[in-house]
Design a protein around this motif. Structure first.
Motif, PDB file in Angstrom:
ATOM      1  N   GLN A  10       0.837  -1.220  -0.076  1.00 14.93           N
ATOM      2  CA  GLN A  10      -0.182  -0.035  -0.172  1.00 14.93           C
ATOM      3  C   GLN A  10       0.766   1.467   0.118  1.00 14.93           C
ATOM      4  O   GLN A  10       0.520   2.317  -0.812  1.00 14.93           O
ATOM      5  N   CYS A  11       1.821   1.251   0.921  1.00 17.00           N
ATOM      6  CA  CYS A  11       2.551   2.631   1.007  1.00 17.00           C
ATOM      7  C   CYS A  11       3.266   2.851  -0.323  1.00 17.00           C
ATOM      8  O   CYS A  11       3.294   3.826  -0.691  1.00 17.00           O
ATOM      9  N   ARG A  14       1.194   3.906  -3.350  1.00 13.33           N
ATOM     10  CA  ARG A  14       0.829   5.348  -3.308  1.00 13.33           C
ATOM     11  C   ARG A  14       1.864   6.356  -3.471  1.00 13.33           C
ATOM     12  O   ARG A  14       1.689   7.244  -3.912  1.00 13.33           O
ATOM     13  N   VAL A  74      -1.536  -9.601   2.903  1.00 14.25           N
ATOM     14  CA  VAL A  74      -0.810 -10.808   3.742  1.00 14.25           C
ATOM     15  C   VAL A  74      -0.944 -10.427   5.138  1.00 14.25           C
ATOM     16  O   VAL A  74      -0.096 -11.086   5.903  1.00 14.25           O
ATOM     17  N   LYS A  76       0.615  -8.343   7.450  1.00 15.13           N
ATOM     18  CA  LYS A  76       1.783  -8.023   7.926  1.00 15.13           C
ATOM     19  C   LYS A  76       2.774  -9.150   8.046  1.00 15.13           C
ATOM     20  O   LYS A  76       3.673  -9.016   8.860  1.00 15.13           O
ATOM     21  N   GLY A 117       3.673  -6.043   5.316  1.00 19.09           N
ATOM     22  CA  GLY A 117       3.674  -7.465   4.806  1.00 19.09           C
ATOM     23  C   GLY A 117       4.113  -7.390   3.469  1.00 19.09           C
ATOM     24  O   GLY A 117       5.139  -8.015   3.013  1.00 19.09           O
ATOM     25  N   THR A 118       3.370  -7.099   2.417  1.00 22.87           N
ATOM     26  CA  THR A 118       3.427  -7.363   1.293  1.00 22.87           C
ATOM     27  C   THR A 118       4.721  -6.415   0.636  1.00 22.87           C
ATOM     28  O   THR A 118       5.642  -7.285   0.083  1.00 22.87           O
ATOM     29  N   GLY A 119       4.789  -5.110   0.825  1.00 24.90           N
ATOM     30  CA  GLY A 119       5.971  -4.507   0.371  1.00 24.90           C
ATOM     31  C   GLY A 119       7.108  -4.800   1.075  1.00 24.90           C
ATOM     32  O   GLY A 119       8.249  -4.954   0.193  1.00 24.90           O
ATOM     33  N   GLU A 150       3.633   2.669  15.672  1.00 24.28           N
ATOM     34  CA  GLU A 150       3.577   1.288  15.088  1.00 24.28           C
ATOM     35  C   GLU A 150       4.803   0.699  15.636  1.00 24.28           C
ATOM     36  O   GLU A 150       4.716  -0.586  15.979  1.00 24.28           O
ATOM     37  N   ASN A 180       8.981   7.913   8.167  1.00 28.13           N
ATOM     38  CA  ASN A 180       7.575   8.528   8.477  1.00 28.13           C
ATOM     39  C   ASN A 180       7.529   9.332   9.597  1.00 28.13           C
ATOM     40  O   ASN A 180       6.850  10.403   9.469  1.00 28.13           O
ATOM     41  N   ASN A 198       3.135  11.987   1.702  1.00 24.79           N
ATOM     42  CA  ASN A 198       3.680  11.376   0.483  1.00 24.79           C
ATOM     43  C   ASN A 198       4.062  12.563  -0.316  1.00 24.79           C
ATOM     44  O   ASN A 198       5.156  12.433  -1.106  1.00 24.79           O
TER      45      ASN A 198
HETATM   46  N1  GTP Z   1       4.432   7.505   4.055  1.00 18.68           N
HETATM   47  C1  GTP Z   1       3.637   6.459   3.884  1.00 18.68           C
HETATM   48  N2  GTP Z   1       3.526   5.391   4.632  1.00 18.68           N
HETATM   49  C2  GTP Z   1       2.451   4.357   4.759  1.00 18.68           C
HETATM   50  C3  GTP Z   1       1.540   4.727   3.653  1.00 18.68           C
HETATM   51  N3  GTP Z   1       0.637   3.682   3.726  1.00 18.68           N
HETATM   52  C4  GTP Z   1       1.250   2.959   4.609  1.00 18.68           C
HETATM   53  N4  GTP Z   1       2.322   3.268   5.523  1.00 18.68           N
HETATM   54  C5  GTP Z   1       3.490   2.727   6.289  1.00 18.68           C
HETATM   55  O1  GTP Z   1       3.757   1.444   5.520  1.00 18.68           O
HETATM   56  C6  GTP Z   1       3.851   0.445   6.552  1.00 18.68           C
HETATM   57  C7  GTP Z   1       2.908  -0.606   6.376  1.00 18.68           C
HETATM   58  O2  GTP Z   1       2.901  -1.012   5.095  1.00 18.68           O
HETATM   59  P1  GTP Z   1       1.845  -1.064   4.055  1.00 18.68           P
HETATM   60  O3  GTP Z   1       2.281  -0.420   2.740  1.00 18.68           O
HETATM   61  O4  GTP Z   1       0.437  -0.446   4.669  1.00 18.68           O
HETATM   62  O5  GTP Z   1       1.648  -2.637   4.035  1.00 18.68           O
HETATM   63  P2  GTP Z   1       1.720  -3.588   2.730  1.00 18.68           P
HETATM   64  O6  GTP Z   1       2.947  -3.559   1.973  1.00 18.68           O
HETATM   65  O7  GTP Z   1       0.439  -3.275   1.868  1.00 18.68           O
HETATM   66  O8  GTP Z   1       1.511  -4.980   3.499  1.00 18.68           O
HETATM   67  P3  GTP Z   1       0.006  -5.923   4.017  1.00 18.68           P
HETATM   68  O9  GTP Z   1      -1.071  -4.946   3.850  1.00 18.68           O
HETATM   69  O10 GTP Z   1       0.460  -6.336   5.377  1.00 18.68           O
HETATM   70  O11 GTP Z   1       0.029  -6.967   3.144  1.00 18.68           O
HETATM   71  C8  GTP Z   1       3.366   1.310   7.817  1.00 18.68           C
HETATM   72  O12 GTP Z   1       4.575   1.589   8.493  1.00 18.68           O
HETATM   73  C9  GTP Z   1       2.600   2.572   7.531  1.00 18.68           C
HETATM   74  O13 GTP Z   1       2.641   3.587   8.501  1.00 18.68           O
HETATM   75  C10 GTP Z   1       1.560   5.850   2.814  1.00 18.68           C
HETATM   76  O14 GTP Z   1       0.510   6.055   2.164  1.00 18.68           O
HETATM   77  N5  GTP Z   1       2.601   6.751   3.009  1.00 18.68           N
END
Ligand code: GTP
Ligand code: MG
Length: 389
Positions: A10-11, A14, A74, A76, A117-119, A150, A180, A198
């Protein structure tokens, strides 16, 4: 410099979307391209559909692990993120190759939040695949470090960060560390506003990527910062910073040329100080081995004294670093500095993750042994009883 940007999770997705927006801005404001392809990779279908600028087709928003996770992430577990990426990395690499201007690409930038988890799991796997396929193109990573809350509330976050960074570092040419928490401290109202965070994270890349792609002679500096300079300035752990100072409005009573030059250098130093204090991760600039800064300012405000004065100043702060620089005559009203510090030989934050995660592994092992010891005691107590089986 032109990048292929791949966001994982997700992070990452975006932020890749934000880079795609930077490219639209470069195209409309300056008539140039800085991103040759922007991709988002995720196990979560809903996250992919929430993006705005990356093309909406399955070749640019790439769902991986669909069968294993049902399109729901996944949760986390970064080992699972890595597992899924191993199965589907081909899909990602093939999609990247089909980017419209792929042949113009100078480097890859992979992005992920390391605490998820994923990223966190997928980024080093994709880096490894790209490395095997494209020997001639540098691969950079942007590792987004979790917010302090976190780390405090979820043991898994630190463990994910540590295992991700350990696996990623040897697979890429440089890792941009972006904390962050740094962006929260600037303005507390941003805490829940990831979109704003972002754009703050990606903004410093704008001038840096544009400078070497300019075609109009009035925007071409005396000393250009192009892809080659940036590539030479990047190795290992890296941070980026950005600062600017407003120039005074022109007046017929402005001071003489001599004092004007002096005050411009002071303004430049003020912008450099801001860049240094707003680095993407708190670190000691004296530990860096390479640095590059780009001064962007209106052509009439730019002079060699300014660029050189900033170099002398940076030398006192990063005495061991090989320092490169360049100028970018553009815009109005601002002296703007982009600063990259690279090849750090010490990064407290990363070391902290490694130490904490190793401690947690020992703790977990200890708990497991205690648990198994207790089970054995029960078994022991039943040894004289007959079994019904
Ligand atoms: N700067 C920033 N950090 C983000 C954003 N979204 C999530 N995070 C951070 O990224 C980390 C979590 O990763 P995510 O990207 O949500 O997780 P993911 O890779 O999608 O993995 P899973 O959801 O567990 O499958 C945390 O530390 C969040 O605070 C974003 O849009 N911008
Ligand atoms: Mg997710």
């Amino acid at each position: 410099m032109k990048l292929v940007v791949v966001g994982l999770g997700q992070c990452g997705g975006r932020l890749a979307d934000e880079f795609a927006r930077l490219n639209e801005r470069a195209r409309s404001q300056r008539g140039i391209e800085i991103i040759t392809g922007a991709f988002a990779v995720n196990t979560d279908a809903a996250d992919l559909s929430g993006l705005q600028t990356i093309s909406g087709d399955y070749q640019h928003r790439i769902l991986i692990g669909g069968r294993m996770t049902g399109g729901h992430g996944v949760g986390k577990i970064n080992e699972l993120g890595a597992e899924v990426a191993k199965d589907d990395a081909d899909k990602v690499v093939d999609a990247i190759r089909t980017a419209r201007h792929f042949f113009e690409t100078d480097a890859f930038l992979l992005i992920a939040g390391v605490g998820g988890g994923t990223g966190s799991g997928a980024i080093s796997i994709v880096a490894q695949m790209l490395r095997e396929r494209y020997l001639d193109k540098p691969i950079y990573a942007m590792a987004v470090l979790p917010f302090a809350h976190e780390e405090d509330t979820e043991e898994r976050t630190v463990y994910n960060a540590a295992t991700c960074l350990k696996s990623l570092y040897p697979m890429v040419d440089a890792v941009f560390l972006v904390d962050n928490q740094r962006y929260v401290r600037k303005d507390f109202s941003l805490k829940n506003n990831l979109t704003k965070i972002n754009s703050l994270i990606t903004e410093p890349f704008y001038n840096l990527l544009c400078a070497g792609e300019e075609k109009k002679s009035k925007h071409i500096g005396a000393k250009i910062v192009d892809a080659g300079d940036i590539i030479q300035s990047l190795a290992g752990w890296t941070v980026i910073g950005h600062g600017s100072t407003q120039l005074p409005a022109w007046s017929p009573f402005s001071s003489s040329n001599f004092t004007k030059k002096g005050s411009e250098t002071n303004r430049g130093i003020q912008a450099m100080d801001e860049a240094l204090s707003e680095l993407s991760l708190k670190c000691n600039p004296a530990d860096s081995g390479r640095a590059i800064y780009l001064v962007s300012a209106p052509a009439k405000e730019m002079n060699m004294d300014l660029v050189k004065g900033l170099g002398d100043y940076l030398r006192t702060i990063s005495p061991e670093a090989v320092i490169r620089n360049g100028d970018y005559p553009i815009g109005g009203g601002l002296i703007d500095i982009t600063l990259l510090l690279s090849e750090f030989n010490a990064v407290e934050k990363v070391k902290g993750y490694y130490t904490k995660a190793s401690g947690a592994i020992h703790q977990l092992k200890g708990r497991r042994e205690e648990f198994e010891g207790k089970l054995k005691e029960i078994e022991e107590a039943s040894k004289d009883l007959p079994s019904l089986l």
